[in-house]
Design a protein around this motif. Structure first.
Motif, mmCIF file in Angstrom:
data_model
loop_
_atom_site.group_PDB
_atom_site.id
_atom_site.type_symbol
_atom_site.label_atom_id
_atom_site.label_comp_id
_atom_site.label_asym_id
_atom_site.label_seq_id
_atom_site.Cartn_x
_atom_site.Cartn_y
_atom_site.Cartn_z
ATOM 1 N N ILE A 33 0.842 -1.208 0.000
ATOM 2 C CA ILE A 33 0.000 0.000 0.000
ATOM 3 C C ILE A 33 0.871 1.251 0.000
ATOM 4 N N LEU A 34 1.893 1.249 0.860
ATOM 5 C CA LEU A 34 2.754 2.424 0.948
ATOM 6 C C LEU A 34 3.562 2.652 -0.331
ATOM 7 N N SER A 35 3.783 1.604 -1.112
ATOM 8 C CA SER A 35 4.500 1.786 -2.373
ATOM 9 C C SER A 35 3.678 2.638 -3.347
ATOM 10 N N PHE A 36 2.373 2.683 -3.160
ATOM 11 C CA PHE A 36 1.511 3.521 -3.991
ATOM 12 C C PHE A 36 1.209 4.865 -3.329
ATOM 13 N N PHE A 37 0.973 4.859 -2.027
ATOM 14 C CA PHE A 37 0.520 6.057 -1.327
ATOM 15 C C PHE A 37 1.601 6.683 -0.453
ATOM 16 N N GLY A 38 2.851 6.410 -0.728
ATOM 17 C CA GLY A 38 3.925 6.939 0.101
ATOM 18 C C GLY A 38 4.078 8.444 0.032
ATOM 19 N N TYR A 39 3.698 9.053 -1.080
ATOM 20 C CA TYR A 39 3.924 10.486 -1.256
ATOM 21 C C TYR A 39 2.650 11.293 -1.439
ATOM 22 N N ASP A 40 1.545 10.651 -1.636
ATOM 23 C CA ASP A 40 0.294 11.370 -1.857
ATOM 24 C C ASP A 40 -0.865 10.558 -1.320
ATOM 25 N N TYR A 42 -3.638 9.884 -3.073
ATOM 26 C CA TYR A 42 -4.411 9.265 -4.147
ATOM 27 C C TYR A 42 -3.488 8.619 -5.173
ATOM 28 N N VAL A 43 -4.082 7.684 -5.925
ATOM 29 C CA VAL A 43 -3.375 6.992 -6.998
ATOM 30 C C VAL A 43 -4.326 6.919 -8.182
ATOM 31 N N LEU A 44 -3.804 7.162 -9.371
ATOM 32 C CA LEU A 44 -4.614 7.012 -10.575
ATOM 33 C C LEU A 44 -4.828 5.522 -10.848
ATOM 34 N N HIS A 68 -12.909 7.454 -6.595
ATOM 35 C CA HIS A 68 -13.551 8.683 -7.060
ATOM 36 C C HIS A 68 -13.384 8.738 -8.573
ATOM 37 N N ARG A 69 -14.452 9.110 -9.256
ATOM 38 C CA ARG A 69 -14.404 9.239 -10.714
ATOM 39 C C ARG A 69 -14.683 10.688 -11.075
ATOM 40 N N GLU A 70 -13.886 11.186 -11.981
ATOM 41 C CA GLU A 70 -14.053 12.552 -12.451
ATOM 42 C C GLU A 70 -14.119 12.511 -13.974
ATOM 43 N N ILE A 87 -6.669 7.057 -0.149
ATOM 44 C CA ILE A 87 -6.426 6.383 1.118
ATOM 45 C C ILE A 87 -7.110 7.215 2.209
ATOM 46 N N ASP A 88 -7.834 6.544 3.097
ATOM 47 C CA ASP A 88 -8.587 7.220 4.158
ATOM 48 C C ASP A 88 -7.759 7.221 5.444
#
Length: 118
Positions: A33-40, A42-44, A68-70, A87-88
């Protein structure tokens, strides 16, 4: 608000440790998880492989992640859809701080059979 590794690890252990996941697997999931959300926060979605997306859907069921969809209009009236995973951090902190009294689900039959053997 950010979440640190220890908080995420405790939250995952409170969720998946109850279900029988080993400590090592919980640590691996935390690092994943942290490999994706370590710096922000959200992830695309389009950067995820199908197997990674499956893990994210499972994490969404536990409340740790949300989607979330935009939709954005681009040139010539076409629509571009952006799907994001968030990430919550607040939920993770809440789960991480839950008491460990109920960490392991007890199997009521264990105590019954234990008494029968005596």
């Amino acid at each position: 608000m950010t979440v640190n590794r220890n908080e995420l690890l405790r939250a995952l252990d409170n969720i998946y440790g109850k279900k029988g996941m080993s400590s090592r697997d919980v640590e691996d999931l935390c690092d994943f998880i942290l490999s994706f959300f370590g710096y922000d926060d959200y992830v695309l979605d389009n950067v995820l492989s199908p197997s990674e997306r499956d893990v994210f859907y499972n994490l969404e069921e536990s409340g740790i992640l949300s989607t979330h969809r935009e939709e954005i209009s681009i040139i010539k009236g076409k629509t571009w859809r952006i799907n994001q995973w968030y990430i919550d951090s607040e939920k993770i902190k809440k789960i991480a701080n839950e008491r460990d009294d109920n960490k392991k689900e007890e199997n009521i039959y264990d105590s019954i059979f234990k008494n029968m053997q005596q």
